[in-house]
Design an enzyme around this catalytic site. Sequence first.
Site, mmCIF file in Angstrom:
data_model
loop_
_atom_site.group_PDB
_atom_site.id
_atom_site.type_symbol
_atom_site.label_atom_id
_atom_site.label_comp_id
_atom_site.label_asym_id
_atom_site.label_seq_id
_atom_site.Cartn_x
_atom_site.Cartn_y
_atom_site.Cartn_z
ATOM 1 N N GLU A 65 0.813 -1.222 0.000
ATOM 2 C CA GLU A 65 0.000 0.000 0.000
ATOM 3 C C GLU A 65 0.850 1.278 0.000
ATOM 4 O O GLU A 65 0.547 2.240 -0.697
ATOM 5 C CB GLU A 65 -0.905 -0.013 1.247
ATOM 6 C CG GLU A 65 -1.946 1.071 1.261
ATOM 7 C CD GLU A 65 -2.923 0.854 2.406
ATOM 8 O OE1 GLU A 65 -3.569 -0.204 2.435
ATOM 9 O OE2 GLU A 65 -3.030 1.744 3.268
ATOM 10 N N ASP A 66 1.929 1.286 0.756
ATOM 11 C CA ASP A 66 2.661 2.539 0.995
ATOM 12 C C ASP A 66 4.011 2.655 0.303
ATOM 13 O O ASP A 66 4.586 3.746 0.264
ATOM 14 C CB ASP A 66 2.898 2.751 2.506
ATOM 15 C CG ASP A 66 1.604 2.971 3.277
ATOM 16 O OD1 ASP A 66 0.592 3.324 2.640
ATOM 17 O OD2 ASP A 66 1.612 2.780 4.506
#
Length: 179
Positions: A65-66
């Site tokens: 996600e990051d």
Amino acid sequence: MLSPIRLVSEAAELAARRHNGMARKGRGEEPYINHLAEVANLLADATDGADAELVAAGWLHDTIEDTGTTREELAQKFSDRVASLVVECTDDMNLSQTERRQKQIEDAPHKSPGAKLIKIADKVSNIRARIVPNPSDVQRNDLGAYAIWAEHVVAGCRGANARLDSIFDETVKAAKRLF
Ligand code: ZN
């Protein structure tokens, strides 16, 4: 397949490098790695160290996600199960925050048992980070909104690990004293 200690150690190292320089929301804007260490350790403790892949996935749960890490890379470096667990904990960042939060509530009951544990540990860590001394109105509102939403997500995750369920309940109780 890596030995259990190597699996966890490699996961921690990759997570530290990929999240390097990132700060987390809340309490003193701690380095992001503190969040990952907390989640991984909650999982190790809740399962008495019986599931190295779960702890590794705890370290890695925000990498897709990051940090632009891919499922394929995680599958190749760790295992298919580690990669799948991280994918299950990855939000679609094309959606708005409201949509992502709603989707987490809807999807939670359909997650694998391991992903449910990661989600509970993640929420514990994120609520704890929002419990600050002398919160401002903004901080209090953020904590309240986050904790109430987290309760809805965790409602669809609980039942697999009594220790983690009760840690979550204690954390929400502590939060509710502040809002
Ligand atoms: Zn997280």
